[in-house]
Structure formats: structure tokens, C-alpha cells
Design an enzyme around this catalytic site. Structure first.
Site, PDB file in Angstrom:
ATOM      1  N   GLY A  17      72.697  56.641  55.892  1.00  0.00           N
ATOM      2  CA  GLY A  17      71.245  56.769  55.975  1.00  0.00           C
ATOM      3  C   GLY A  17      70.758  57.098  57.376  1.00  0.00           C
ATOM      4  O   GLY A  17      69.917  57.990  57.564  1.00  0.00           O
ATOM      5  N   SER A 131      77.331  65.490  49.873  1.00  0.00           N
ATOM      6  CA  SER A 131      78.754  65.432  50.196  1.00  0.00           C
ATOM      7  C   SER A 131      78.997  65.819  51.646  1.00  0.00           C
ATOM      8  O   SER A 131      78.348  66.707  52.180  1.00  0.00           O
ATOM      9  CB  SER A 131      79.552  66.368  49.285  1.00  0.00           C
ATOM     10  OG  SER A 131      80.919  66.342  49.656  1.00  0.00           O
ATOM     11  N   LYS A 185      77.731  66.484  41.570  1.00  0.00           N
ATOM     12  CA  LYS A 185      78.383  65.737  42.659  1.00  0.00           C
ATOM     13  C   LYS A 185      79.563  64.931  42.109  1.00  0.00           C
ATOM     14  O   LYS A 185      80.608  64.806  42.767  1.00  0.00           O
ATOM     15  CB  LYS A 185      77.376  64.810  43.340  1.00  0.00           C
ATOM     16  CG  LYS A 185      77.971  63.869  44.407  1.00  0.00           C
ATOM     17  CD  LYS A 185      78.690  64.627  45.511  1.00  0.00           C
ATOM     18  CE  LYS A 185      78.941  63.793  46.755  1.00  0.00           C
ATOM     19  NZ  LYS A 185      79.669  62.552  46.561  1.00  0.00           N
ATOM     20  N   HIS A 188      82.352  67.313  41.687  1.00  0.00           N
ATOM     21  CA  HIS A 188      82.874  67.590  43.033  1.00  0.00           C
ATOM     22  C   HIS A 188      83.879  66.511  43.435  1.00  0.00           C
ATOM     23  O   HIS A 188      84.976  66.800  43.916  1.00  0.00           O
ATOM     24  CB  HIS A 188      81.711  67.646  44.034  1.00  0.00           C
ATOM     25  CG  HIS A 188      82.114  67.542  45.474  1.00  0.00           C
ATOM     26  ND1 HIS A 188      82.501  66.341  46.061  1.00  0.00           N
ATOM     27  CD2 HIS A 188      82.203  68.465  46.453  1.00  0.00           C
ATOM     28  CE1 HIS A 188      82.812  66.550  47.323  1.00  0.00           C
ATOM     29  NE2 HIS A 188      82.650  67.832  47.589  1.00  0.00           N
ATOM     30  N   ASN A 189      83.508  65.260  43.239  1.00  0.00           N
ATOM     31  CA  ASN A 189      84.390  64.161  43.629  1.00  0.00           C
ATOM     32  C   ASN A 189      85.652  64.121  42.779  1.00  0.00           C
ATOM     33  O   ASN A 189      86.729  63.781  43.266  1.00  0.00           O
ATOM     34  CB  ASN A 189      83.644  62.829  43.549  1.00  0.00           C
ATOM     35  CG  ASN A 189      82.677  62.647  44.708  1.00  0.00           C
ATOM     36  OD1 ASN A 189      82.190  63.614  45.287  1.00  0.00           O
ATOM     37  ND2 ASN A 189      82.389  61.411  45.049  1.00  0.00           N
ATOM     38  N   GLU A 192      87.880  66.630  44.116  1.00  0.00           N
ATOM     39  CA  GLU A 192      88.370  66.074  45.387  1.00  0.00           C
ATOM     40  C   GLU A 192      89.563  65.145  45.149  1.00  0.00           C
ATOM     41  O   GLU A 192      90.563  65.205  45.877  1.00  0.00           O
ATOM     42  CB  GLU A 192      87.234  65.320  46.067  1.00  0.00           C
ATOM     43  CG  GLU A 192      87.551  64.649  47.371  1.00  0.00           C
ATOM     44  CD  GLU A 192      86.363  63.823  47.866  1.00  0.00           C
ATOM     45  OE1 GLU A 192      86.576  62.636  48.193  1.00  0.00           O
ATOM     46  OE2 GLU A 192      85.237  64.351  47.912  1.00  0.00           O
ATOM     47  N   ARG A 290      96.189  56.853  41.794  1.00  0.00           N
ATOM     48  CA  ARG A 290      95.607  55.845  42.694  1.00  0.00           C
ATOM     49  C   ARG A 290      95.710  54.457  42.056  1.00  0.00           C
ATOM     50  O   ARG A 290      96.007  53.473  42.735  1.00  0.00           O
ATOM     51  CB  ARG A 290      94.146  56.175  43.001  1.00  0.00           C
ATOM     52  CG  ARG A 290      93.956  57.411  43.857  1.00  0.00           C
ATOM     53  CD  ARG A 290      92.565  57.438  44.463  1.00  0.00           C
ATOM     54  NE  ARG A 290      92.268  58.747  45.027  1.00  0.00           N
ATOM     55  CZ  ARG A 290      91.175  59.018  45.738  1.00  0.00           C
ATOM     56  NH1 ARG A 290      90.274  58.064  45.964  1.00  0.00           N
ATOM     57  NH2 ARG A 290      90.961  60.229  46.217  1.00  0.00           N
TER      58      ARG A 290
END
Length: 482
Positions: A17, A131, A185, A188-189, A192, A290
């Protein structure tokens, strides 16, 4: 009460922020109001960055009063209940026509819900994916805002002023209504996750196969970054592998515990893909890898399980490294192709007019998956807006054609050596499934008809059929079974 002097406000003064607020303040024409739940944090940011000229407030009412109309506020707080609390506070002090922007990593269905509720007050609500991490927030992120066209009129110029710039174009576009920005988004992740897993598998195979040190592999990644694999993730991989731990003198990568964390957006991508019926196997395997890494008790208990009976050796290290590079590129293409499949399906499901080529453009700078070949994705959708799968576009078909032999050799080598390569292997399986002239799904449908009368279609006749498996095994038209 403060005078209405700021044209944009930021709520939440944690690193993301405060960096975003500093970015906004550094652009000509912006005066930035800031607010944090704890006033001490706001005061600290003002004191640390006096050059920003922040208009600080210690209450939500004062914050609203400091903003010129239409008031525009970007929320940068932890996703979930904290976001809802700030939205509720703002709706009490904002007026119809004002704009609330959620810049956090919200689940897109939450954004749809919030936008619907806020819209009833006459206030615009925009879910904006941002991002680039802390550095991107400060120097120029890739921004994916949803929301109404009315909100974009006010918000667009402000976001364009702070976004990363790629080839002269700001990396921001109006993605679509309500939750479209956070949906994109999320994808996108997910990409990624796949990209990072593929890079990790490439590193692991090279290290185990050639015995090269992390620093030597860093040099390989630096070289790769000069070609078709050029990307932010390849660049930082070389930096991480080159880093030496100050305490032990060992490569830092050997000191880090081999358990990868996750914040949930990868899992959301896979869960949503399941709901939409879209195979994103490369992304899914990256998420599961992961998860597996983070199960130390299971891994320790399984450490004695047998592996390959023969020792794996690489005869030509340079040739093997080149094979891995090509396998990485081919698998990366599949990750993006699967991600864009999910964007297409999501747009259809939620009635969003998402322009795929524009999404590739705004991912060229600022964001974590920025890469050279995003221009090729834009070109592919410009040439064929109705492209059924990105991998079938001429550029990507040619790329996979010239890399697939190396890709197969790497997957075979990994299997024979007992080295896990879930993202490489699943990406290749997906590719082969996609191009297959016939899949064993016919047998699965036969099994489903046997135990559940789920019916099937025939290749040589119209209609739906069922075999009377518990009877005389004759075939009847499905309509006759009810």
C-alpha cells in the site's frame, strides 16, 4: 476535517500500500490521500517519505473529506474480512458516483459479490489485480481492473500514470465488468506457479544430470535470458542461484529449506478450472508440487522407498542442457495455452468481454510473468480472435514442433533417473492428449454406461445410446431407457 485536495486515496499502509501510494504521488497531477487503521502507521509513512506530499487522515471520515469528487480510493489490505470491513466503512462516507478499488488478491467470486452489493448504493466498485510485488507497486506494476465503464473513465488515467510501460504502452487495460480483473489476476498467478515449477525442474535436472554448481547453472540461466526464454523469472532465477550464504559460504539455494509456500491463488486457479471443465494440468501439478514439498513427515517416511535400479548418467552435458532449455520452452507454451483456455471459459461463463490479446500486452511489463513471447500471444489473438487453443497458433505450433523431441527426451530421462518432473511430464501428456486422433475416453464412457447407465454416443450414428448390460446386452436408444 481536511479540505478536498487529493484526487486519489490509498487505504492500508503495509509495504504494498505505501509503495503504491508513493508511486501515485510521484506522478504528475496526482495528490494522494492515505489512511491506515492504526494512525501510527500513517504517521510513520508521512515522516519517512515527506517528498510524497501525502494528505494523511486518522479517521475514515477525514479521509473521505480529503478526496475530490468523484472520490477514488484504492484498498490495499489483506484479502477477506479486512477488505469487507473497509468497504463497509467507505460506503458509509462515500456518495453515488464515487469509486472503491480493491487492489488486493481477492477471490473473483468475492469481487462479484462485493460489486453487486456496492452497486446498489450507487458507488462504483472495482476489483483490480495488481502484479509486480513490492517493487512493481513502487516502480510500475501490471494492473488488471474490472468494474464499470463509468469507473474506468476516472480510474483509467490514474492507473495508466503508475503502470509499468512496455514498448511505449502502459500495462493496464479495462479487463471487463465486476470480477473480471481479479479473475485474470488469478490466472496470471496460476501461470506463474507453472512457470516457477518448470524452472525449478529445469534447474534440478541440470544439477543432478551434469553435476554443475548453482553458480554454473546461474550462468546457463543468464544465457537463456538472452533468447526466446527471456523473462523476469529466468532473470531472477540466475540471481538466486548465484547468491552465496554469508553464514555458511554455501550457495543460498542449498541453505533454504525445500518447502515452497503458497498464498492460495494457484489453488483458486485449479479449483475454478475444475468448475469450468478446463484442463490446466501444468498449473495443477505446480500447485501439487508445492503441497508435496510441504509434507516433511511423509517425505521422510518415504525416503527409503526404492528408486531406479540403474545409475543415471548424462553423456553430453551441453546437449542435455539444450534439451532442458527446449523442454522448458515447450512446457511454458502449454502453461500459457492452458491459462488462456481458462480465461476464455471464464469470460463465457460470467459474460465478460475479455480481449485476450490485450491481456498478453499488459503482462509484458511490471508483472511477475513478464516475458518476451507475450508479444507472440497478442499477435496470435490479433490474427485469430477465435483461436481455440493458443498452442495451435502457427508461431506456437512451430515452436513446439522444433522442441518436442528434446521435450520427450527430458521427460524420459527424468523418469528413468527417478527425478520428479510433474510439470514437464503433465504438460507433455496434455499436448499428446490434445493432438491424439482418439483417446481412451471411449472406454471410460463404456464403463460409465455399464455401472451407471450414463449412455454414450456412437461414431457412426446420431443420437444417444445405452447397452443393456444386465440384460441381453443389446443396444437401445437412450430415450427408450426412461
Amino acid at each position: 476535517m481536511a479540505n478536498a485536495q487529493a484526487n486519489i486515496g490509498v487505504i492500508g499502509m503495509a509495504v504494498m500500500g505505501s509503495n503504491l501510494a508513493r508511486n501515485l504521488a510521484s506522478r504528475e497531477g496526482n495528490t494522494v490521500a492515505i489512511y491506515n487503521r492504526s494512525p501510527e502507521k500513517t504517521r510513520a509513512v508521512v515522516a519517512e517519505f515527506p517528498e510524497a506530499g501525502f494528505v494523511a487522515s486518522e479517521s475514515i471520515e477525514e479521509f473521505a473529506a480529503s478526496l475530490s469528487k468523484p472520490r477514488t480510493a484504492i484498498i490495499m489490505v489483506k484479502a477477506g474480512a479486512g477488505t469487507d470491513a473497509v468497504i463497509n466503512q467507505l460506503t458509509e462516507v462515500f456518495e453515488p458516483g464515487d469509486i472503491i478499488v480493491d487492489g488486493g488478491n481477492a477471490l473473483f467470486t468475492d469481487t462479484i459479490r462485493r460489486e453487486k452489493a456496492v452497486r446498489e448504493t450507487g458507488i462504483n466498485f472495482v476489483g483490480a489485480g495488481i502484479s509486480g510485488g513490492e517493487e512493481g507497486a513502487l516502480k510500475g506494476p501490471s494492473i488488471m481492473p474490472g468494474g464499470s465503464a463509468e469507473a474506468w473513465e476516472t480510474l483509467g488515467p490514474i492507473l495508466k500514470s503508475i503502470a509499468a510501460v512496455a514498448e511505449g504502452e502502459p500495462c493496464v487495460t479495462h479487463v471487463g465488468t465486476d470480477g473480471a480483473g481479479h479473475f485474470v489476476k488469478m490466472i496470471h498467478n496460476g501461470i506463474e506457479y507453472a512457470d516457477m515449477q518448470l524452472i525449478a525442474e529445469a534447474y534440478d535436472l541440470i544439477r543432478r544430470g551434469t553435476g554443475k554448481s548453482p553458480a554454473e547453472i546461474a550462468d546457463i540461466f543468464t544465457e537463456w535470458n538472452k533468447g526466446e526464454l527471456e523473462s523476469y523469472l529466468i532473470e531472477i532465477t540466475a540471481e538466486v542461484l548465484r547468491q552465496v550464504d554469508a553464514t555458511t559460504g554455501q550457495p543460498l539455494v542449498d541453505v533454504i529449506v525445500d518447502q515452497a509456500g503458497a498464498k492460495g491463488t494457484g489453488a483458486w486457479t485449479v479449483q475454478t478450472a475444475l468448475d469450468l471443465g478446463i484442463p490446466v494440468s501444468g498449473i495443477a501439478e505446480a500447485v501439487f508440487a508445492r503441497s508435496l514439498s510441504s509434507k516433511p513427515d511423509q517425505r521422510q517416511a518415504a525416503a527409503h522407498l526404492p528408486g531406479p535400479s540403474t545409475q543415471w548418467t548424462v553423456d553430453d552435458a551441453d546437449a542435455f542442457v539444450e534439451d532442458v532449455r527446449q523442454a522448458l520452452y515447450a512446457s511454458k507454451i502449454i502453461a500459457y495455452s492452458q491459462g488462456f483456455d481458462e480465461i476464455v471459459a471464464g469470460a463465457e461463463q460470467y459474460n465478460w468481454d475479455i480481449k485476450k490479446g490485450d491481456i498478453a500486452k499488459i503482462w509484458r511489463g511490471g508483472c511477475i510473468i513478464r516475458a518476451q513471447f507475450l508479444n507472440r500471444i497478442t499477435e496470435a489473438y490479433d490474427q485469430d480472435p477465435g483461436l481455440v487453443a493458443l498452442v495451435t497458433a502457427p508461431y506456437f505450433t512451430d515452436a513446439v514442433s522444433r522442441t518436442q523431441d528434446a521435450w520427450r527426451r527430458v521427460v524420459v530421462a527424468a523418469a528413468q533417473a527417478g527425478i520428479p518432473s510433474p510439470a514437464f511430464a503433465s504438460s507433455l501428456s496434455y499436448y499428446d492428449g490434445l493432438r491424439a486422433d482418439r483417446l481412451p475416453a471411449a472406454l471410460i464412457q463404456g464403463q460409465r454406461d455399464f455401472f451407471g447407465a450414463h449412455t454414450y454416443r456412437r461414431v457412426d450414428a446420431e443420437g444417444t445410446f445405452h447397452t443393456l448390460w444386465s440384460g441381453d446386452r443389446s443396444e437401445i436408444e437412450a430415450a427408450d431407457t426412461h
